[in-house]
Design an enzyme around this catalytic site. Structure first.
Site, PDB file in Angstrom:
ATOM      1  N   VAL A 202      41.424  39.384  37.619  1.00  0.00           N
ATOM      2  CA  VAL A 202      42.657  38.864  37.038  1.00  0.00           C
ATOM      3  C   VAL A 202      42.363  37.529  36.365  1.00  0.00           C
ATOM      4  O   VAL A 202      41.632  36.698  36.911  1.00  0.00           O
ATOM      5  CB  VAL A 202      43.759  38.685  38.117  1.00  0.00           C
ATOM      6  CG1 VAL A 202      45.018  38.108  37.498  1.00  0.00           C
ATOM      7  CG2 VAL A 202      44.077  40.022  38.798  1.00  0.00           C
ATOM      8  N   LYS A 203      42.933  37.379  35.194  1.00  0.00           N
ATOM      9  CA  LYS A 203      42.794  36.103  34.483  1.00  0.00           C
ATOM     10  C   LYS A 203      44.146  35.417  34.486  1.00  0.00           C
ATOM     11  O   LYS A 203      45.165  36.043  34.177  1.00  0.00           O
ATOM     12  CB  LYS A 203      42.339  36.385  33.050  1.00  0.00           C
ATOM     13  CG  LYS A 203      42.421  35.211  32.107  1.00  0.00           C
ATOM     14  CD  LYS A 203      41.817  35.578  30.768  1.00  0.00           C
ATOM     15  CE  LYS A 203      42.123  34.545  29.715  1.00  0.00           C
ATOM     16  NZ  LYS A 203      41.426  34.815  28.446  1.00  0.00           N
TER      17      LYS A 203
END
Ligand code: R5P
Length: 300
Positions: A202-203
């Site tokens: 996840v960014k």
């Protein structure tokens, strides 16, 4: 054909030595398939478990933004300093040398430009092409709280399903709209939704208050997005804070390619991410490299 008579009894089973158990070094990835873990190893440096990902995918909705006008001239020279590159397939095919051996995270959603509602994205890549281009992950924007929230989540889950079929991880990118606050409560919600629904990475953005709770509450690695261009010391401090508060590295764009010295900046970010070099020292490192590059350029 080998003679089956007179075979020596084999003694090399070593029952006293337990078979090595590969616990894997990335959060939440120890039960993934070999191919997926191998791809993640091309993004996250195995020696530190962190990554310096260079984000240059902005053109997919912004066009030729400052610093990305000529990717061949401005970005290709930086590739040797990046653990991974985040870009569109158009740039990958047209401009990035196929000799680039580190991770490629391919932007796999798109549709609207900045002239339209950005959350109205669709999947923009077929898994066949992701595999054909040997990418290490696919990236998809997820607009939690945005107008097309459900559609963007569906884009992500579809990519996750396709990726699982072929061993290609999906990175959910939490996109923060104009009206949403980038605080720990929101980022915790958005990152957790991405992970719960299957993203392997996840960014998200950094927030000064409570970022540890965002990383701790997300069962897969979080990489920090850079955001708008800041003074170098501020960008290095943000990267330092993020990795010391649980991020598995950065996915930074403008704070690198819009820096006065992008090559110096990406190397300074690397020192912070992989060696946890304190920001003031990393700034000195940046300034020294910048002076060296300027001196070398003046000699030409
Ligand atoms: C934006 O949506 C793009 O996905 C970029 O990759 C992302 O914003 C990171 O780039 P920057 O550090 O410039 O914010």
């Amino acid at each position: 054909m080998a003679d089956i008579d007179g075979l020596k009894d084999t003694k090399n089973f070593h029952p006293e030595i337990p078979t090595a158990h590969d616990g894997f070094y990335l959060k939440g990835a120890h039960q993934l398939d070999w191919g997926m873990r191998n791809r993640l190893s091309r993004i996250f440096r195995p020696s530190t478990g962190r990554t310096v990902m260079l984000a240059i995918d902005h053109g997919y909705f912004l066009g030729p933004t400052t610093g990305l006008e000529r990717i061949d001239l401005n970005i290709v020279p930086l590739l040797s300093y990046a653990d991974a590159l985040m870009c569109t397939r158009g740039i990958l095919r047209s401009t990035i040398p196929s000799t680039f051996g580190n991770g490629v995270v391919m932007r796999s959603s798109g549709g609207p430009s900045t002239l339209k509602e950005l959350s109205n994205e669709l999947i923009a890549v077929d898994i066949d092409d992701a595999v054909r281009m040997n990418v290490s992950a696919m990236a998809v924007q997820v607009y939690i709280g945005g107008e097309f929230e459900t559609q963007s989540v569906k884009n992500m889950t579809t990519l996750v399903d396709m990726g699982l079929r072929y061993g290609v991880p999906t990175m959910g990118v939490t996109a923060v709209g104009k009206d949403l606050t980038r605080d720990a409560r929101y980022l915790g919600l958005a990152t957790r939704i991405c992970a719960e629904l299957g993203a392997q990475v996840v960014k998200t953005y950094y927030c000064p208050e409570g970022f540890e709770s965002v990383t701790a509450g997300c069962p897969v690695p979080i990489v920090m997005a850079g955001g708008k261009k800041l003074p170098e010391i501020d960008a290095l401090t943000m990267a330092y804070n993020a990795v010391t508060q649980g991020a598995a590295g950065v996915d930074m764009g403008r704070n690198i390619f819009q820096s006065e010295s992008p090559a110096a900046m990406i190397q300074a970010v690397g020192k912070v991410v992989h060696e946890l070099m304190p920001p003031a020292q990393a700034l000195d490192f940046y300034l020294t490299l910048k002076r060296e590059h300027e001196a070398a350029a003046a000699k030409k």
